[in-house]
Design an enzyme around this catalytic site. Structure first.
Site, PDB file in Angstrom:
ATOM      1  N   ARG A  67       0.629  -1.158  -0.179  1.00 25.34           N
ATOM      2  CA  ARG A  67       0.066   0.105   0.087  1.00 25.34           C
ATOM      3  C   ARG A  67       0.942   1.171   0.047  1.00 25.34           C
ATOM      4  O   ARG A  67       0.536   2.289  -0.378  1.00 25.34           O
ATOM      5  CB  ARG A  67      -1.032   0.073   1.301  1.00 25.34           C
ATOM      6  CG  ARG A  67      -2.222   0.858   0.979  1.00 25.34           C
ATOM      7  CD  ARG A  67      -3.179   1.095   1.998  1.00 25.34           C
ATOM      8  NE  ARG A  67      -3.540  -0.049   2.933  1.00 25.34           N
ATOM      9  CZ  ARG A  67      -3.161  -0.146   4.104  1.00 25.34           C
ATOM     10  NH1 ARG A  67      -1.982   0.656   4.753  1.00 25.34           N
ATOM     11  NH2 ARG A  67      -3.344  -1.349   4.766  1.00 25.34           N
ATOM     12  N   TYR A 121     -14.893  22.317 -10.155  1.00 24.12           N
ATOM     13  CA  TYR A 121     -15.297  21.285 -10.793  1.00 24.12           C
ATOM     14  C   TYR A 121     -16.445  20.558  -9.846  1.00 24.12           C
ATOM     15  O   TYR A 121     -16.250  20.546  -8.620  1.00 24.12           O
ATOM     16  CB  TYR A 121     -13.896  20.267 -10.683  1.00 24.12           C
ATOM     17  CG  TYR A 121     -14.233  18.790 -11.378  1.00 24.12           C
ATOM     18  CD1 TYR A 121     -14.430  18.767 -12.780  1.00 24.12           C
ATOM     19  CD2 TYR A 121     -14.203  17.778 -10.453  1.00 24.12           C
ATOM     20  CE1 TYR A 121     -14.633  17.474 -13.397  1.00 24.12           C
ATOM     21  CE2 TYR A 121     -14.304  16.382 -11.230  1.00 24.12           C
ATOM     22  CZ  TYR A 121     -14.577  16.375 -12.580  1.00 24.12           C
ATOM     23  OH  TYR A 121     -14.875  15.144 -13.076  1.00 24.12           O
ATOM     24  N   ASP A 193      -6.502  23.264  -7.591  1.00 24.68           N
ATOM     25  CA  ASP A 193      -6.670  22.119  -8.693  1.00 24.68           C
ATOM     26  C   ASP A 193      -6.203  22.575  -9.889  1.00 24.68           C
ATOM     27  O   ASP A 193      -6.735  23.647 -10.664  1.00 24.68           O
ATOM     28  CB  ASP A 193      -8.443  22.084  -8.832  1.00 24.68           C
ATOM     29  CG  ASP A 193      -8.863  20.851  -9.773  1.00 24.68           C
ATOM     30  OD1 ASP A 193      -7.629  20.638 -10.518  1.00 24.68           O
ATOM     31  OD2 ASP A 193      -9.648  20.433  -9.734  1.00 24.68           O
ATOM     32  N   LYS A 218      -6.296  13.427 -17.068  1.00 18.15           N
ATOM     33  CA  LYS A 218      -6.471  14.295 -18.081  1.00 18.15           C
ATOM     34  C   LYS A 218      -5.168  14.281 -18.866  1.00 18.15           C
ATOM     35  O   LYS A 218      -4.742  13.394 -19.484  1.00 18.15           O
ATOM     36  CB  LYS A 218      -6.712  15.779 -17.739  1.00 18.15           C
ATOM     37  CG  LYS A 218      -8.131  15.685 -16.632  1.00 18.15           C
ATOM     38  CD  LYS A 218      -9.366  15.271 -17.297  1.00 18.15           C
ATOM     39  CE  LYS A 218     -10.704  14.800 -16.359  1.00 18.15           C
ATOM     40  NZ  LYS A 218     -11.108  15.900 -15.624  1.00 18.15           N
TER      41      LYS A 218
HETATM   42  C1  LIG Z   1     -11.660  15.690 -14.201  1.00 17.58           C
HETATM   43  C2  LIG Z   1     -11.226  16.789 -13.301  1.00 17.58           C
HETATM   44  C3  LIG Z   1     -11.164  16.379 -12.101  1.00 17.58           C
HETATM   45  C4  LIG Z   1     -11.442  14.989 -11.441  1.00 17.58           C
HETATM   46  O1  LIG Z   1     -10.506  13.850 -11.860  1.00 17.58           O
HETATM   47  P1  LIG Z   1     -11.047  12.284 -11.999  1.00 17.58           P
HETATM   48  O2  LIG Z   1      -9.734  11.601 -12.186  1.00 17.58           O
HETATM   49  O3  LIG Z   1     -12.257  12.374 -13.072  1.00 17.58           O
HETATM   50  O4  LIG Z   1     -11.682  12.060 -10.637  1.00 17.58           O
HETATM   51  C5  LIG Z   1     -10.686  17.200 -10.976  1.00 17.58           C
HETATM   52  N1  LIG Z   1     -10.705  18.507 -11.487  1.00 17.58           N
HETATM   53  C6  LIG Z   1     -10.699  18.998 -12.677  1.00 17.58           C
HETATM   54  C7  LIG Z   1     -10.419  20.385 -13.110  1.00 17.58           C
HETATM   55  C8  LIG Z   1     -11.257  18.070 -13.616  1.00 17.58           C
HETATM   56  O5  LIG Z   1     -11.270  18.522 -14.784  1.00 17.58           O
END
Ligand SMILES: *Cc1c(COP(=O)(O)O)cnc(C)c1O
Length: 404
Positions: A67, A121, A193, A218
């Site tokens: 882990r 988000y 973020d 992403k």
């Molecule tokens: C897609 C996204 C997330 C979340 O990511 P996941 O891997 O889909 O949980 C968080 N912040 C932003 C700005 C995003 O576009």
């Protein structure tokens, strides 16, 4: 025995693309193999009681239990830490949402208040409104363009401010240094973020943030086949982030970490292309008679353009545009028959996507009155001329509905 060394700190005189080829390739992780192999593990065997006790005394020094990761996950963590000046460490999560949730849980307690940008988000909002609320943490939202005005919203129990710049779907640019200066003065943790920009385009910790988050799903993954998140923290916040992550049991598979590392190696190349193609498409859209406006921070028409130019080193390939007339249902004529844009969630892959956006449903303190529907585009690695021709035909189909 493999021991973990401190991550390579990127030399200030080295280009980002060069750094990405070195990132995370710690000595001892790969025995001369270029990439760390996929080390799958749950049990790690110790030679004897003395070795077991030494590991128990310093579990972060080397292999301990699956882990806590193996050199495959460590390589990715170290690469991400190395990309951000001011970072002490990075934790990996099974999704971007898990990274955001854990970072918030790491810094709040019952009775606290958090400020979240109205442009966050949507799942970030839902975590705050539902989960944090359940534990007695109150959330209020602020206009993403508030800048130093945030001071008026701070309460004695405000523990954290969550930023996201540009904002999800509507791409407002935040004055990050103005907000972090006020937060630091009040001992309030700031979390940003950074999924849109990645550390290649914005370095949140250098602008005074305490924790920077990425949905590696992403741009880092980059090929629409990976779910993962990361949180990178300053020295002061690193112990809190690390402990919260361990207590909640977060871990990612070595296979997935290896995939993310592979994505990271081409990130610079992909972003340069997606930025350039995205700007070509955005400029073309801005001049199109059916388009009311384009929300892309690298366009001089964007209200946050000056701050974007000051704080960011470039753009990526995600932006939205607003149509002059029509309703959401009418956008079927535009998007259903596009040849090069898929319809789907997520973004940052090699393939382009188009998504109609319902903004009012995910905002509570800001409104942007716009005449028609909003479409978000994620620009992939296709030839931009093909994307423009595709959108040209789509906009002609769209407009034809109103002239009949
Ligand atoms: C897609 C996204 C997330 C979340 O990511 P996941 O891997 O889909 O949980 C968080 N912040 C932003 C700005 C995003 O576009």
């Amino acid at each position: 025995m493999i021991t973990r060394q401190p991550p390579r700190i990127l030399p200030a005189n080295e280009g980002a693309a060069t750094s990405l080829t070195h990132a995370g390739r710690g000595p001892g992780f790969a025995e001369g193999i270029v990439n760390p192999p996929v080390w799958r593990a749950s049990t790690i065997l110790f030679d004897n009681l003395a070795a077991l006790d030494a590991a128990i005394a310093s579990p972060d020094k080397g292999l301990y239990y699956g882990r806590r990761g193996t050199p495959t996950q460590w390589a990715l963590e170290d690469a991400l830490t190395g990309m951000e000046p001011g970072a002490a460490g990075t934790k990996l999560f099974a999704s971007g949402v898990a990274a955001i949730a854990t970072a918030l849980l790491a810094v709040v307690k019952t009775g606290d208040h958090v400020l979240v940008t109205d442009s966050a988000y949507e799942p970030t909002r839902l975590f705050a409104d539902q989960m944090l609320k359940k534990f007695g943490v109150e959330t209020s939202y602020f206009d993403p363009t508030i800048a130093a005005g945030i001071e008026a919203l701070i309460r004695p129990n405000t523990a954290a401010i969550l930023l996201e710049s540009p904002g999800s779907l509507s791409f407002e640019i935040q004055d990050v240094p103005a907000i972090t200066t006020i937060a630091r003065a009040g001992n309030i943790v700031t979390i940003l973020d950074n999924t849109w920009a990645t550390p290649l385009r914005l370095q949140p910790l250098a602008l005074g943030c305490d924790i920077s988050i990425q949905a590696l799903t992403k741009y880092i993954g980059g090929h629409s086949d990976l779910m993962m998140g990361s949180a990178t923290a300053t020295q002061a916040l690193w112990p809190h982030l690390k402990t919260a992550s361990y207590r909640l049991g977060h871990t990612v598979s070595a296979d997935d970490a290896s995939l993310a590392l592979r994505g990271l190696r081409t990130l610079s190349l992909r972003l340069d292309r997606q930025e350039a193609s995205g700007l070509s498409v955005a400029r073309w859209l801005e001049a199109h008679p059916a388009v009311d406006r384009v929300w892309h921070p690298a366009l001089p028409s964007h209200p946050g353009h000056a701050i974007w130019q000051r704080d960011f080193t470039g753009a990526t390939g995600l932006f939205s545009f607003v149509l002059k007339q029509g309703r959401r249902a009418d956008t079927a004529a535009l998007i259903d028959d596009l040849a090069h844009f898929g319809i789907g969630f997520s973004w940052g892959g090699y393939e382009s996507l188009a998504l109609p956006v319902d903004l009012p449903s995910v905002r509570s303190v800001t409104t942007t009155p716009v005449p028609g529907p909003i479409i978000r585009l994620s620009i992939g690695l296709e030839d931009p001329a093909d994307l423009i021709a595709d959108l040209d035909a789509g906009l002609a189909r769209y407009s034809a509905q109103f002239t009949a």
